[in-house]
Write a protein that holds these residues in place. Structure first.
Motif, PDB file in Angstrom:
ATOM      1  N   VAL A   1      35.629  55.023  34.495  1.00 46.84           N
ATOM      2  CA  VAL A   1      36.588  55.038  35.596  1.00 46.84           C
ATOM      3  C   VAL A   1      37.462  53.795  35.466  1.00 46.84           C
ATOM      4  O   VAL A   1      36.960  52.708  35.154  1.00 46.84           O
ATOM      5  CB  VAL A   1      35.862  55.047  36.966  1.00 46.84           C
ATOM      6  CG1 VAL A   1      36.865  55.012  38.107  1.00 46.84           C
ATOM      7  CG2 VAL A   1      34.957  56.266  37.085  1.00 46.84           C
ATOM      8  N   ASP A   2      38.756  53.935  35.700  1.00 51.10           N
ATOM      9  CA  ASP A   2      39.689  52.809  35.593  1.00 51.10           C
ATOM     10  C   ASP A   2      39.682  51.994  36.879  1.00 51.10           C
ATOM     11  O   ASP A   2      40.602  52.063  37.694  1.00 51.10           O
ATOM     12  CB  ASP A   2      41.101  53.330  35.290  1.00 51.10           C
ATOM     13  CG  ASP A   2      42.107  52.184  35.147  1.00 51.10           C
ATOM     14  OD1 ASP A   2      41.670  51.052  34.838  1.00 51.10           O
ATOM     15  OD2 ASP A   2      43.306  52.417  35.369  1.00 51.10           O
ATOM     16  N   LEU A   3      38.640  51.206  37.050  1.00 51.96           N
ATOM     17  CA  LEU A   3      38.543  50.312  38.210  1.00 51.96           C
ATOM     18  C   LEU A   3      39.323  49.040  37.896  1.00 51.96           C
ATOM     19  O   LEU A   3      39.064  48.371  36.892  1.00 51.96           O
ATOM     20  CB  LEU A   3      37.077  49.980  38.494  1.00 51.96           C
ATOM     21  CG  LEU A   3      36.790  49.022  39.645  1.00 51.96           C
ATOM     22  CD1 LEU A   3      37.196  49.644  40.980  1.00 51.96           C
ATOM     23  CD2 LEU A   3      35.299  48.644  39.665  1.00 51.96           C
TER      24      LEU A   3
ATOM     25  N   ALA B   1      31.552  52.112  35.926  1.00 47.28           N
ATOM     26  CA  ALA B   1      32.668  51.184  35.747  1.00 47.28           C
ATOM     27  C   ALA B   1      32.270  49.797  36.226  1.00 47.28           C
ATOM     28  O   ALA B   1      31.364  49.643  37.056  1.00 47.28           O
ATOM     29  CB  ALA B   1      33.915  51.653  36.495  1.00 47.28           C
ATOM     30  N   ARG B   2      32.997  48.806  35.677  1.00 44.55           N
ATOM     31  CA  ARG B   2      32.780  47.418  36.081  1.00 44.55           C
ATOM     32  C   ARG B   2      34.089  46.666  35.909  1.00 44.55           C
ATOM     33  O   ARG B   2      34.833  46.902  34.952  1.00 44.55           O
ATOM     34  CB  ARG B   2      31.697  46.786  35.213  1.00 44.55           C
ATOM     35  CG  ARG B   2      31.476  45.297  35.432  1.00 44.55           C
ATOM     36  CD  ARG B   2      30.661  44.670  34.311  1.00 44.55           C
ATOM     37  NE  ARG B   2      29.425  45.383  34.066  1.00 44.55           N
ATOM     38  CZ  ARG B   2      28.916  45.589  32.854  1.00 44.55           C
ATOM     39  NH1 ARG B   2      29.552  45.159  31.777  1.00 44.55           N
ATOM     40  NH2 ARG B   2      27.782  46.235  32.710  1.00 44.55           N
ATOM     41  N   THR B   3      34.387  45.769  36.852  1.00 42.40           N
ATOM     42  CA  THR B   3      35.535  44.891  36.693  1.00 42.40           C
ATOM     43  C   THR B   3      35.261  43.573  37.391  1.00 42.40           C
ATOM     44  O   THR B   3      34.446  43.509  38.321  1.00 42.40           O
ATOM     45  CB  THR B   3      36.826  45.534  37.252  1.00 42.40           C
ATOM     46  OG1 THR B   3      37.964  44.792  36.798  1.00 42.40           O
ATOM     47  CG2 THR B   3      36.835  45.529  38.776  1.00 42.40           C
TER      48      THR B   3
ATOM     49  N   ASP C   1      40.973  33.750  48.505  1.00 42.18           N
ATOM     50  CA  ASP C   1      41.672  34.953  48.107  1.00 42.18           C
ATOM     51  C   ASP C   1      41.138  36.175  48.847  1.00 42.18           C
ATOM     52  O   ASP C   1      39.953  36.238  49.195  1.00 42.18           O
ATOM     53  CB  ASP C   1      41.512  35.223  46.601  1.00 42.18           C
ATOM     54  CG  ASP C   1      42.448  34.388  45.754  1.00 42.18           C
ATOM     55  OD1 ASP C   1      43.579  34.132  46.209  1.00 42.18           O
ATOM     56  OD2 ASP C   1      42.036  33.977  44.655  1.00 42.18           O
ATOM     57  N   VAL C   2      42.033  37.133  49.052  1.00 38.29           N
ATOM     58  CA  VAL C   2      41.664  38.476  49.470  1.00 38.29           C
ATOM     59  C   VAL C   2      42.064  39.401  48.330  1.00 38.29           C
ATOM     60  O   VAL C   2      43.201  39.356  47.858  1.00 38.29           O
ATOM     61  CB  VAL C   2      42.393  38.906  50.763  1.00 38.29           C
ATOM     62  CG1 VAL C   2      41.913  40.275  51.207  1.00 38.29           C
ATOM     63  CG2 VAL C   2      42.194  37.880  51.861  1.00 38.29           C
ATOM     64  N   THR C   3      41.113  40.200  47.845  1.00 37.58           N
ATOM     65  CA  THR C   3      41.360  41.045  46.681  1.00 37.58           C
ATOM     66  C   THR C   3      41.167  42.513  47.050  1.00 37.58           C
ATOM     67  O   THR C   3      40.229  42.851  47.768  1.00 37.58           O
ATOM     68  CB  THR C   3      40.400  40.674  45.528  1.00 37.58           C
ATOM     69  OG1 THR C   3      40.615  39.306  45.153  1.00 37.58           O
ATOM     70  CG2 THR C   3      40.610  41.567  44.319  1.00 37.58           C
ATOM     71  N   ALA C   4      42.054  43.351  46.528  1.00 39.78           N
ATOM     72  CA  ALA C   4      41.935  44.792  46.704  1.00 39.78           C
ATOM     73  C   ALA C   4      41.783  45.429  45.323  1.00 39.78           C
ATOM     74  O   ALA C   4      42.601  45.197  44.422  1.00 39.78           O
ATOM     75  CB  ALA C   4      43.153  45.363  47.414  1.00 39.78           C
ATOM     76  N   LEU C   5      40.737  46.225  45.146  1.00 39.81           N
ATOM     77  CA  LEU C   5      40.516  46.975  43.913  1.00 39.81           C
ATOM     78  C   LEU C   5      40.826  48.439  44.164  1.00 39.81           C
ATOM     79  O   LEU C   5      40.720  48.939  45.301  1.00 39.81           O
ATOM     80  CB  LEU C   5      39.069  46.840  43.433  1.00 39.81           C
ATOM     81  CG  LEU C   5      38.546  45.431  43.168  1.00 39.81           C
ATOM     82  CD1 LEU C   5      37.108  45.512  42.683  1.00 39.81           C
ATOM     83  CD2 LEU C   5      39.410  44.699  42.160  1.00 39.81           C
TER      84      LEU C   5
END
Length: 377
Positions: free
Chosen positions: A35-37, A341-343, A371-375
């Motif tokens: 999966v393209d995470l 998947a892993r990122t 930071d605030v991160t959105a995947l």
């Protein structure tokens, strides 16, 4: 209690008090992503998110994301691109995440204050001094705000004024894990987990105790062996309360009576995730287990992420998201438990400052690097 579990509990308590003493993480198994995470956006903010735990919360409503930093600055971000819609600076450094109701946002401080802020006026509506520091977010329902403080008091306040309506007290053991459970409100009840291992339900209106159940049962010769805190977030779904205690009990309770429907001997310091008939729990060694939420029978387990300090799992679309101390987010197939998947969300060496929050096809995370991160995938 076996020596290995004793040492595990000892190391966990030491970790709570000294984040810099954490051992190095084991190597990750090789993985070809199915999966393209990937990162969708990242927004810098003016502070971190408290101690090294999941103490801070995010709230997603409509197309906006609400949060507070440890500097006491409230942010409203656009979920689509992370742009700052609103920023409100207060003089109250925050110790826990936010609760949102209409135009008002609530958060707690280490100085034992619960703060209510108007988003439209960008002003503090009221502040209420309580008995001890606030280590978990408040909960709103029916014009009332429930909050638990570190000294074992559960307080219910008028949401408009901050006036105290009623309080209830649980006795603290000699040794506890640093943290508290956020109260849940459902069916006219306020349900809260306490450091003595009890989950209790009180009438939202009167504060009368309706039922209590000992999820954690202190056992052992030493105080550290007797840790029984209910610190993971309670989940209430379909009139069932799901709770897990630090010393190894996961239980499903009837919301109305507190009667146990099933229980399993699983130790966890973080909360569970429930979706449809699937419950996922991460044990003290970061083994991931999926159970039938109706009867507690095991569906699958995954031991590929052992000792990586996983936080509370989060259902993310058709997958399950798990984040480790190094900042890696892992996606698991909910049917098999296989990692697909892993990122790297953000490189860190302490646990994230918040639980993850999934909304549509975005997974939001606060990390202790401002930071605030959105995947997305």
């Amino acid at each position: 209690m076996k020596k290995s579990l004793f040492l595990l509990l000892l190391s966990a308590v030491i970790i709570q008090g000294c984040s810099n003493a954490r051992p190095p993480l084991p190597e990750l198994p090789k993985l070809a992503n199915e999966v393209d995470l990937h990162k969708d956006w990242r927004t810098g903010v003016d502070g971190d998110f408290g101690e090294t735990s999941e103490r801070f919360s995010l709230v997603a409503k409509d197309d906006q994301l609400y949060l507070v930093t440890d500097q006491g600055t409230l942010y409203v971000l656009n979920q689509q691109d992370g742009d700052v819609i609103s920023k409100i600076e207060t003089q109250y450094p925050a110790s826990s995440g936010v609760a949102l109701q209409g135009d008002t946002i609530y958060f707690g401080t280490y100085d034992a204050q619960l703060i209510a802020v108007s988003l439209s006026d960008k002003s503090v509506l009221w502040e209420k001094s309580l008995s001890s520091e606030i280590l978990a977010e408040a909960t709103y329902a029916a014009g009332r705000v429930a909050v638990q403080t570190a000294d074992g008091w559960l307080s219910v306040l008028e949401a408009d004024s901050g006036n105290t309506l009623w309080r209830a007290k649980a006795d603290l053991p000699a040794l506890t894990v640093r943290g508290t459970s956020a109260p849940a409100i459902a069916g006219g009840l306020v349900i809260s987990g306490f450091a003595d291992g009890q989950v209790k339900a009180f009438s939202l209106e009167s504060g009368e105790e309706v039922w209590a159940y000992a999820v954690g049962k202190p056992e052992g010769r030493y105080e550290i062996e007797r840790l029984s805190d209910v610190d993971g977030r309670l989940v209430v779904k379909d009139n069932v309360v799901y709770a897990v205690a630090y010393n190894g009990t996961l239980v499903a309770l009837s919301l109305s009576t507190g009667r146990p429907l099933w229980q399993r001997n699983i130790a966890s310091a973080v909360g569970v995730a429930v979706k449809d008939d699937l419950l996922v729990v991460v044990d003290m060694q970061s083994k991931v287990m999926a159970l039938n939420a109706k009867n507690g029978t095991e569906i699958w387990q995954n031991s590929e992420l052992l000792d990586r300090d996983l936080i509370t799992p989060e259902f993310f679309g058709q997958y399950l998201a798990l984040m480790d101390r190094a900042g890696f987010v892992h996606l698991l197939d909910v049917k098999s438990g296989n990692i697909v998947a892993r990122t790297l969300a953000n490189e860190i060496d302490v646990p994230p400052g918040s639980r993850m929050l999934a909304k549509d096809k975005r997974l939001f995370i606060l990390t202790p690097d401002e930071d605030v991160t959105a995947l997305t995938y």
